[in-house]
Each structure stands twice: as structure tokens, then as C-alpha cells.
Design a protein around this motif. Structure first.
Motif, PDB file in Angstrom:
ATOM      1  N   GLU A   1      -3.977   2.156   2.822  1.00 54.74           N
ATOM      2  CA  GLU A   1      -2.857   1.207   2.835  1.00 54.74           C
ATOM      3  C   GLU A   1      -2.629   0.620   1.449  1.00 54.74           C
ATOM      4  O   GLU A   1      -1.489   0.450   1.011  1.00 54.74           O
ATOM      5  CB  GLU A   1      -3.116   0.099   3.850  1.00 54.74           C
ATOM      6  CG  GLU A   1      -2.981   0.579   5.280  1.00 54.74           C
ATOM      7  CD  GLU A   1      -3.371  -0.476   6.304  1.00 54.74           C
ATOM      8  OE1 GLU A   1      -3.950  -1.530   5.908  1.00 54.74           O
ATOM      9  OE2 GLU A   1      -3.096  -0.252   7.483  1.00 54.74           O
ATOM     10  N   ARG A   2      -3.701   0.344   0.721  1.00 51.94           N
ATOM     11  CA  ARG A   2      -3.558  -0.195  -0.643  1.00 51.94           C
ATOM     12  C   ARG A   2      -2.925   0.847  -1.563  1.00 51.94           C
ATOM     13  O   ARG A   2      -2.070   0.510  -2.388  1.00 51.94           O
ATOM     14  CB  ARG A   2      -4.921  -0.638  -1.193  1.00 51.94           C
ATOM     15  CG  ARG A   2      -5.439  -1.896  -0.527  1.00 51.94           C
ATOM     16  CD  ARG A   2      -6.653  -2.521  -1.176  1.00 51.94           C
ATOM     17  NE  ARG A   2      -7.325  -1.762  -2.194  1.00 51.94           N
ATOM     18  CZ  ARG A   2      -8.645  -1.619  -2.297  1.00 51.94           C
ATOM     19  NH1 ARG A   2      -9.430  -2.214  -1.418  1.00 51.94           N
ATOM     20  NH2 ARG A   2      -9.183  -0.922  -3.259  1.00 51.94           N
TER      21      ARG A   2
ATOM     22  N   MET B   1      -0.903   3.273  -0.630  1.00 53.13           N
ATOM     23  CA  MET B   1       0.502   3.387  -0.237  1.00 53.13           C
ATOM     24  C   MET B   1       1.319   2.213  -0.759  1.00 53.13           C
ATOM     25  O   MET B   1       2.444   2.407  -1.232  1.00 53.13           O
ATOM     26  CB  MET B   1       0.605   3.482   1.298  1.00 53.13           C
ATOM     27  CG  MET B   1       0.116   4.826   1.828  1.00 53.13           C
ATOM     28  SD  MET B   1       0.042   4.946   3.618  1.00 53.13           S
ATOM     29  CE  MET B   1       1.669   4.493   4.112  1.00 53.13           C
ATOM     30  N   ASP B   2       0.776   1.013  -0.706  1.00 54.88           N
ATOM     31  CA  ASP B   2       1.466  -0.147  -1.239  1.00 54.88           C
ATOM     32  C   ASP B   2       1.695  -0.001  -2.750  1.00 54.88           C
ATOM     33  O   ASP B   2       2.784  -0.328  -3.264  1.00 54.88           O
ATOM     34  CB  ASP B   2       0.684  -1.427  -0.954  1.00 54.88           C
ATOM     35  CG  ASP B   2       0.721  -1.823   0.516  1.00 54.88           C
ATOM     36  OD1 ASP B   2       1.637  -1.344   1.235  1.00 54.88           O
ATOM     37  OD2 ASP B   2      -0.173  -2.576   0.954  1.00 54.88           O
TER      38      ASP B   2
ATOM     39  N   ILE C   1       1.962   2.766  -4.437  1.00 52.20           N
ATOM     40  CA  ILE C   1       2.977   3.807  -4.651  1.00 52.20           C
ATOM     41  C   ILE C   1       4.365   3.252  -4.403  1.00 52.20           C
ATOM     42  O   ILE C   1       5.307   3.541  -5.145  1.00 52.20           O
ATOM     43  CB  ILE C   1       2.697   5.029  -3.762  1.00 52.20           C
ATOM     44  CG1 ILE C   1       1.423   5.762  -4.229  1.00 52.20           C
ATOM     45  CG2 ILE C   1       3.881   5.990  -3.740  1.00 52.20           C
ATOM     46  CD1 ILE C   1       0.944   6.863  -3.319  1.00 52.20           C
ATOM     47  N   ARG C   2       4.502   2.443  -3.381  1.00 48.58           N
ATOM     48  CA  ARG C   2       5.808   1.838  -3.076  1.00 48.58           C
ATOM     49  C   ARG C   2       6.278   0.936  -4.214  1.00 48.58           C
ATOM     50  O   ARG C   2       7.472   0.820  -4.472  1.00 48.58           O
ATOM     51  CB  ARG C   2       5.721   1.033  -1.783  1.00 48.58           C
ATOM     52  CG  ARG C   2       5.701   1.906  -0.546  1.00 48.58           C
ATOM     53  CD  ARG C   2       5.783   1.057   0.721  1.00 48.58           C
ATOM     54  NE  ARG C   2       5.369   1.845   1.852  1.00 48.58           N
ATOM     55  CZ  ARG C   2       4.296   1.615   2.605  1.00 48.58           C
ATOM     56  NH1 ARG C   2       3.524   0.560   2.374  1.00 48.58           N
ATOM     57  NH2 ARG C   2       3.996   2.405   3.607  1.00 48.58           N
ATOM     58  N   GLN C   3       5.353   0.301  -4.882  1.00 52.51           N
ATOM     59  CA  GLN C   3       5.711  -0.615  -5.984  1.00 52.51           C
ATOM     60  C   GLN C   3       6.140   0.135  -7.234  1.00 52.51           C
ATOM     61  O   GLN C   3       6.731  -0.449  -8.119  1.00 52.51           O
ATOM     62  CB  GLN C   3       4.537  -1.531  -6.300  1.00 52.51           C
ATOM     63  CG  GLN C   3       4.251  -2.518  -5.191  1.00 52.51           C
ATOM     64  CD  GLN C   3       3.041  -3.373  -5.475  1.00 52.51           C
ATOM     65  OE1 GLN C   3       2.419  -3.259  -6.522  1.00 52.51           O
ATOM     66  NE2 GLN C   3       2.690  -4.231  -4.517  1.00 52.51           N
TER      67      GLN C   3
END
Length: 124
Positions: A115-116, A118-119, A121-123
Motif C-alpha cells: 500500500e505504501r 502504491m501510494d 507511485i500515485r504521488q
């Protein structure tokens, strides 16, 4: 009435032949493989030096240039997965193949880490 002939073709052959290929074994005594375990031939020069069953030789040829999953080997050779697992165990004992098993539960990343990532990457 003509005498019935036995053959390796047809309905009976599909059931008898896998049993004959593995010598009656349904699993390998030393190795267990997952469907996604990758198999690759150790060295192309090793093919033909060890006496192996024709189906095992086909596995060596199929896995010569790239790693192939147990399930994919079974599909390519039209053999039951259990037969491929036994043959791969025999090939591993003879040091003719290398295998890479899927990661164990202890080796898998935690859900929190994923999850970290993925977060992050989204940023981007």
C-alpha cells in the motif's frame, strides 16, 4: 469375433499411460512443486547424457531456452500436472534442471508495504 487389441491410443491409453510414465507414482517422494514453480534446463549440453523417459526429454527441450511453469509444461506436453511434477522431481534429482519455487508466506511483502508503494507511485 475378432480379438481385441491393446494400444496406447484411445480412451484406455489416456488413463494407463500417465501411470506407466511415472512408474505408478502420483507424487515425488523428495520434491513438491507448485503450479507456478519455474523450471529451466540446467545446461543444453547435459541433454542426452542421462537416460531419461521420452516425456522427461521433452521437458528438457521445452525448458532449454527459458523458464517454464509446471502448469505450462503440462499444457504443452498434454500430460497431467501430477505426472509433470514427478518427472521434474526425477530431473531435479539427476541435476538436469533448476527450479525456482514461488516465494513462501514469510518472503512475501506485507500488505502495508504494498500500500505504501502504491501510494508513492500515485504521488508521482
Amino acid at each position: 469375433m475378432p480379438e481385441a487389441r491393446w494400444s496406447d491410443e484411445g480412451e484406455a491409453g489416456r488413463h494407463v499411460r500417465p501411470y506407466a510414465i511415472t512408474g505408478g507414482r502420483t507424487s515425488h517422494s523428495q520434491h513438491s512443486f507448485a503450479l507456478i514453480t519455474l523450471v529451466v534446463t540446467r545446461s543444453p549440453h547435459d541433454i542426452g547424457h542421462e537416460p531419461v523417459e521420452p516425456e522427461a526429454a521433452e521437458i528438457l527441450v521445452l525448458c532449454r531456452d527459458r523458464a517454464v511453469a509446471i502448469a505450462e509444461i503440462a499444457a504443452h506436453l498434454d500430460l497431467p500436472v501430477s505426472v509433470v511434477k514427478v518427472l521434474c522431481g526425477d530431473l531435479l534429482n539427476a541435476s538436469l534442471i533448476l527450479v525456482q519455487a514461488p516465494p513462501s508466506e514469510a518472503d512475501k511483502p506485507s500488505v502495508e508495504l504494498i500500500e505504501r508503494v502504491m501510494d508513492a507511485i500515485r504521488q508521482l
